[in-house]
Motif scaffolding. Structure first.
Motif, PDB file in Angstrom:
ATOM      1  N   MET A  45      14.063 -32.309  21.707  1.00 47.34           N
ATOM      2  CA  MET A  45      14.211 -32.864  20.360  1.00 47.34           C
ATOM      3  C   MET A  45      12.849 -33.216  19.767  1.00 47.34           C
ATOM      4  SD  MET A  45      16.200 -33.403  17.889  1.00 47.34           S
ATOM      5  CE  MET A  45      17.753 -33.164  18.687  1.00 47.34           C
ATOM      6  N   LYS A  46      11.943 -33.708  20.601  1.00 48.21           N
ATOM      7  CA  LYS A  46      10.598 -34.034  20.129  1.00 48.21           C
ATOM      8  C   LYS A  46       9.914 -32.790  19.566  1.00 48.21           C
ATOM      9  CE  LYS A  46       7.424 -35.027  23.188  1.00 48.21           C
ATOM     10  NZ  LYS A  46       6.551 -35.688  24.168  1.00 48.21           N
ATOM     11  N   LEU A  47      10.078 -31.673  20.257  1.00 51.39           N
ATOM     12  CA  LEU A  47       9.491 -30.417  19.784  1.00 51.39           C
ATOM     13  C   LEU A  47      10.129 -29.962  18.474  1.00 51.39           C
ATOM     14  CD1 LEU A  47       9.145 -28.535  23.170  1.00 51.39           C
ATOM     15  CD2 LEU A  47       7.323 -29.602  21.816  1.00 51.39           C
ATOM     16  N   LYS A  48      11.443 -30.140  18.355  1.00 51.89           N
ATOM     17  CA  LYS A  48      12.127 -29.781  17.109  1.00 51.89           C
ATOM     18  C   LYS A  48      11.673 -30.657  15.951  1.00 51.89           C
ATOM     19  CE  LYS A  48      16.337 -27.931  19.125  1.00 51.89           C
ATOM     20  NZ  LYS A  48      17.803 -28.064  19.222  1.00 51.89           N
ATOM     21  N   ILE A  49      11.482 -31.947  16.229  1.00 51.34           N
ATOM     22  CA  ILE A  49      11.025 -32.867  15.178  1.00 51.34           C
ATOM     23  C   ILE A  49       9.627 -32.458  14.709  1.00 51.34           C
ATOM     24  CG2 ILE A  49      10.344 -35.241  14.680  1.00 51.34           C
ATOM     25  CD1 ILE A  49      12.597 -36.095  16.692  1.00 51.34           C
ATOM     26  N   GLN A  59      10.527 -38.387   9.373  1.00 48.37           N
ATOM     27  CA  GLN A  59      10.012 -37.990  10.678  1.00 48.37           C
ATOM     28  C   GLN A  59       9.875 -39.214  11.579  1.00 48.37           C
ATOM     29  OE1 GLN A  59       7.507 -34.823  10.958  1.00 48.37           O
ATOM     30  NE2 GLN A  59       6.894 -35.204  13.038  1.00 48.37           N
ATOM     31  N   GLY A  60       9.394 -40.301  11.028  1.00 49.56           N
ATOM     32  CA  GLY A  60       9.268 -41.534  11.806  1.00 49.56           C
ATOM     33  C   GLY A  60      10.610 -42.020  12.330  1.00 49.56           C
ATOM     34  N   MET A  61      11.640 -41.934  11.498  1.00 53.83           N
ATOM     35  CA  MET A  61      12.974 -42.366  11.922  1.00 53.83           C
ATOM     36  C   MET A  61      13.524 -41.452  13.012  1.00 53.83           C
ATOM     37  SD  MET A  61      13.527 -45.160  10.441  1.00 53.83           S
ATOM     38  CE  MET A  61      15.201 -45.409  10.952  1.00 53.83           C
ATOM     39  N   LEU A  62      13.307 -40.160  12.883  1.00 53.60           N
ATOM     40  CA  LEU A  62      13.767 -39.221  13.909  1.00 53.60           C
ATOM     41  C   LEU A  62      13.090 -39.508  15.252  1.00 53.60           C
ATOM     42  CD1 LEU A  62      13.856 -35.891  11.879  1.00 53.60           C
ATOM     43  CD2 LEU A  62      15.827 -37.168  12.757  1.00 53.60           C
ATOM     44  N   VAL A  63      11.800 -39.761  15.205  1.00 50.79           N
ATOM     45  CA  VAL A  63      11.060 -40.079  16.431  1.00 50.79           C
ATOM     46  C   VAL A  63      11.581 -41.384  17.032  1.00 50.79           C
ATOM     47  CG1 VAL A  63       8.789 -40.762  17.332  1.00 50.79           C
ATOM     48  CG2 VAL A  63       8.981 -38.802  15.802  1.00 50.79           C
ATOM     49  N   TYR A  64      11.798 -42.387  16.189  1.00 45.68           N
ATOM     50  CA  TYR A  64      12.302 -43.683  16.652  1.00 45.68           C
ATOM     51  C   TYR A  64      13.662 -43.532  17.334  1.00 45.68           C
ATOM     52  CZ  TYR A  64      14.653 -48.176  16.460  1.00 45.68           C
ATOM     53  OH  TYR A  64      15.373 -49.293  16.781  1.00 45.68           O
ATOM     54  N   PHE A  65      14.580 -42.850  16.688  1.00 45.59           N
ATOM     55  CA  PHE A  65      15.914 -42.697  17.263  1.00 45.59           C
ATOM     56  C   PHE A  65      15.883 -41.863  18.541  1.00 45.59           C
ATOM     57  CE2 PHE A  65      17.490 -43.876  12.969  1.00 45.59           C
ATOM     58  CZ  PHE A  65      18.195 -44.995  13.369  1.00 45.59           C
ATOM     59  N   ASN A  66      15.039 -40.860  18.578  1.00 47.53           N
ATOM     60  CA  ASN A  66      14.903 -40.041  19.778  1.00 47.53           C
ATOM     61  C   ASN A  66      14.426 -40.907  20.943  1.00 47.53           C
ATOM     62  OD1 ASN A  66      15.056 -37.492  21.109  1.00 47.53           O
ATOM     63  ND2 ASN A  66      12.850 -37.232  20.877  1.00 47.53           N
ATOM     64  N   ILE A  89      20.333 -39.853  26.338  1.00 43.25           N
ATOM     65  CA  ILE A  89      19.866 -38.476  26.491  1.00 43.25           C
ATOM     66  C   ILE A  89      18.928 -38.403  27.689  1.00 43.25           C
ATOM     67  CG2 ILE A  89      20.134 -37.874  24.047  1.00 43.25           C
ATOM     68  CD1 ILE A  89      17.105 -38.203  23.709  1.00 43.25           C
ATOM     69  N   THR A  90      18.791 -37.220  28.236  1.00 37.96           N
ATOM     70  CA  THR A  90      17.900 -37.009  29.375  1.00 37.96           C
ATOM     71  C   THR A  90      16.472 -36.777  28.886  1.00 37.96           C
ATOM     72  OG1 THR A  90      18.188 -34.617  29.373  1.00 37.96           O
ATOM     73  CG2 THR A  90      19.777 -35.905  30.662  1.00 37.96           C
ATOM     74  N   ASP A  91      15.546 -36.811  29.837  1.00 36.45           N
ATOM     75  CA  ASP A  91      14.150 -36.543  29.500  1.00 36.45           C
ATOM     76  C   ASP A  91      13.989 -35.133  28.947  1.00 36.45           C
ATOM     77  OD1 ASP A  91      11.420 -37.438  29.425  1.00 36.45           O
ATOM     78  OD2 ASP A  91      11.027 -36.032  31.073  1.00 36.45           O
ATOM     79  N   ARG A  92      14.746 -34.211  29.490  1.00 33.90           N
ATOM     80  CA  ARG A  92      14.692 -32.817  29.016  1.00 33.90           C
ATOM     81  C   ARG A  92      15.170 -32.726  27.562  1.00 33.90           C
ATOM     82  NH1 ARG A  92      16.816 -27.977  32.652  1.00 33.90           N
ATOM     83  NH2 ARG A  92      15.050 -26.707  32.082  1.00 33.90           N
ATOM     84  N   GLU A  93      16.273 -33.414  27.243  1.00 31.21           N
ATOM     85  CA  GLU A  93      16.795 -33.423  25.871  1.00 31.21           C
ATOM     86  C   GLU A  93      15.815 -34.112  24.923  1.00 31.21           C
ATOM     87  OE1 GLU A  93      21.598 -33.626  26.534  1.00 31.21           O
ATOM     88  OE2 GLU A  93      20.407 -35.404  27.025  1.00 31.21           O
ATOM     89  N   TYR A  94      15.191 -35.191  25.410  1.00 25.31           N
ATOM     90  CA  TYR A  94      14.198 -35.911  24.611  1.00 25.31           C
ATOM     91  C   TYR A  94      13.036 -34.991  24.239  1.00 25.31           C
ATOM     92  CZ  TYR A  94      10.197 -38.916  23.646  1.00 25.31           C
ATOM     93  OH  TYR A  94       9.084 -39.474  23.073  1.00 25.31           O
TER      94      TYR A  94
END
Length: 51
Positions: A37-41, A13-20, A29-34
């Motif tokens: 993805m944050k919600l999916k993570i 989870q930490g790595m996903l947040v970091y890469f996002n 990526i755009t703010d909307r995409e960010y």
């Protein structure tokens, strides 16, 4: 992260947040995409993080 979260799950989870965050900072990526993805993570492991 929930109390029952394993170290492996926490690391993933930490790595996903970091890469996002990195993709957003580099303008890949755009703010909307960010945000999406944050919600999916967060939903991935039922975690509740505030970033």
């Amino acid at each position: 992260m929930s109390a029952s979260c394993s170290r492996k799950q926490a690391y993933q989870q930490g790595m996903l947040v970091y890469f996002n965050q990195t993709l957003l900072a580099k303008g890949i990526i755009t703010d909307r995409e960010y945000t999406a993805m944050k919600l999916k993570i967060r939903a991935r492991d039922g975690a509740v993080t505030t970033r």
